[in-house]
Design an enzyme around this catalytic site. Structure first.
Site, PDB file in Angstrom:
ATOM      1  CG  ASN A 108      62.535  -9.855  34.745  1.00 33.48           C
ATOM      2  OD1 ASN A 108      62.726  -9.735  34.149  1.00 33.48           O
ATOM      3  ND2 ASN A 108      61.886 -11.512  35.497  1.00 33.48           N
ATOM      4  CE  LYS A 139      58.219 -10.305  35.079  1.00 28.78           C
ATOM      5  NZ  LYS A 139      57.030 -11.482  35.594  1.00 28.78           N
ATOM      6  CB  SER A 177      53.798  -7.915  43.684  1.00 23.62           C
ATOM      7  OG  SER A 177      52.245  -8.228  42.497  1.00 23.62           O
ATOM      8  CG  HIS A 191      61.352 -15.474  36.253  1.00 27.16           C
ATOM      9  ND1 HIS A 191      60.434 -15.598  35.564  1.00 27.16           N
ATOM     10  CD2 HIS A 191      61.529 -13.577  36.597  1.00 27.16           C
ATOM     11  CE1 HIS A 191      59.358 -15.005  36.582  1.00 27.16           C
ATOM     12  NE2 HIS A 191      60.278 -13.994  37.031  1.00 27.16           N
ATOM     13  CD  GLU A 244      61.227 -13.111  40.769  1.00 26.15           C
ATOM     14  OE1 GLU A 244      60.998 -11.894  41.169  1.00 26.15           O
ATOM     15  OE2 GLU A 244      61.752 -14.069  40.343  1.00 26.15           O
ATOM     16  N   GLY A 274      53.449 -10.984  39.794  1.00 27.14           N
ATOM     17  CA  GLY A 274      52.747 -10.340  38.817  1.00 27.14           C
ATOM     18  C   GLY A 274      51.018  -9.985  38.932  1.00 27.14           C
ATOM     19  CD  GLU A 308      57.302 -14.023  33.793  1.00 24.63           C
ATOM     20  OE1 GLU A 308      58.838 -13.748  33.630  1.00 24.63           O
ATOM     21  OE2 GLU A 308      56.327 -13.617  35.114  1.00 24.63           O
TER      22      GLU A 308
HETATM   23  P1  PGA Z   1      56.646  -8.750  39.562  1.00 19.85           P
HETATM   24  O1  PGA Z   1      57.001  -9.679  39.108  1.00 19.85           O
HETATM   25  O2  PGA Z   1      57.289  -7.113  39.872  1.00 19.85           O
HETATM   26  O3  PGA Z   1      55.542  -7.698  38.520  1.00 19.85           O
HETATM   27  O4  PGA Z   1      55.659  -9.651  40.183  1.00 19.85           O
HETATM   28  C1  PGA Z   1      58.480  -9.895  39.192  1.00 19.85           C
HETATM   29  C2  PGA Z   1      59.509 -11.074  38.681  1.00 19.85           C
HETATM   30  O5  PGA Z   1      58.739 -11.719  38.022  1.00 19.85           O
HETATM   31  O6  PGA Z   1      60.759 -10.831  38.466  1.00 19.85           O
END
Ligand code: PGA
Length: 243
Positions: free
Chosen positions: A8, A10, A203, A89, A159, A165, A91
């Site tokens: 992803n 983003k 992460s 997601h 998640e 992140g 976000e």
């Molecule tokens: P990340 O993001 O691996 O940077 O923690 C995962 C995601 O939000 O899909």
């Protein structure tokens, strides 16, 4: 079940990165032997990933066409060569106010267009510390899955919001417990529930991928930061093949 390793991006990347990742994947065809590899770049870059990987979008409209400036419909995503779409997601839930009901409507539209929906769910740190992680995840799952969801058209991504992140990863015991809970919640509600892929996201990187991907009911990963580095992304895909 064959693992799904999904990147992803983003709102990151560039034409240069899209070309670099495509080249890296071409150089390492064996990375896809034991895992399905999926890249979800910003939609405008989809056509630049000229490789034999699967492609997906990071969101879609619940509508099929019409006066919805800025939106992209599921059939357009399919038309552009994608087979997956990430929906709900955290976000998008947080910054765009997306509710689980909207996620379910988008997933329904996506599935009708022949896309596989990757439906994201996960608790915040506050909710986990209050002992409400399963309650929150169970509720999001029940409300975000559309009618007709099946192992053929749906992937679930767990998640935990606090792990996205941040460099913090849920430990494999907690991941095992949550994934087994999600599997049991799918029972009776989703056709072929035992074959629904449940991804872990938050992460994931080469250093922890092997352990996370070996955890029961973890059928792949949704990878943000580490998917922007072609080498790290391929290492995660190779780790999936070891399980
Ligand atoms: P990340 O993001 O691996 O940077 O923690 C995962 C995601 O939000 O899909």
């Amino acid at each position: 079940m064959k693992k799904l390793i999904a990147g992803n991006w983003k709102m990151n990347g560039s034409v240069e990165l899209a070309c670099a990742v495509a080249a890296k994947l071409q150089e390492n065809p064996s990375a896809g032997d034991n895992a399905d590899i999926l890249i979800c770049p910003p939609s405008i870059y989809v056509s630049l990933i000229d490789s034999n990987v699967l492609l997906g979008a990071q969101d879609c409209s619940e509508h099929e066409s019409g006066a919805y400036t800025g939106e992209i419909s599921p059939s357009m995503i399919k038309d552009a060569g994608c087979s997956y779409v990430i929906l709900g997601h955290s976000e998008r839930r947080q910054y765009h106010g997306e509710s689980s009901d909207l996620v379910a409507r988008k997933a329904s539209a996506a599935n009708k267009s022949g896309l596989i929906s990757i439906v994201c769910i996960g608790e915040t740190l506050e909710q986990r510390e209050a002992g409400r992680a399963q309650e929150v995840v169970g509720e999001q799952l029940a409300q975000s899955l559309p009618e007709g969801a099946s192992s053929q058209n749906t992937v679930v991504a767990y998640e935990p919001v606090w792990a996205i992140g941040t460099g913090k990863t849920a430990n494999s015991a907690d991941v095992a417990e949550m994934h087994s809970f999600i599997r049991s919640e799918l029972d009776g509600k989703v056709a072929g529930y035992n074959d629904v892929r449940i991804l872990y996201g938050g992460s994931m990187k080469p250093a922890n991928a092997r352990e996370l991907l070996a955890t029961p009911n973890v059928d792949g990963g949704l990878i943000g930061g580490a998917s922007l580095d072609a080498q790290q992304f391929i290492e995660i895909a190779l780790a999936a093949g070891d399980n």
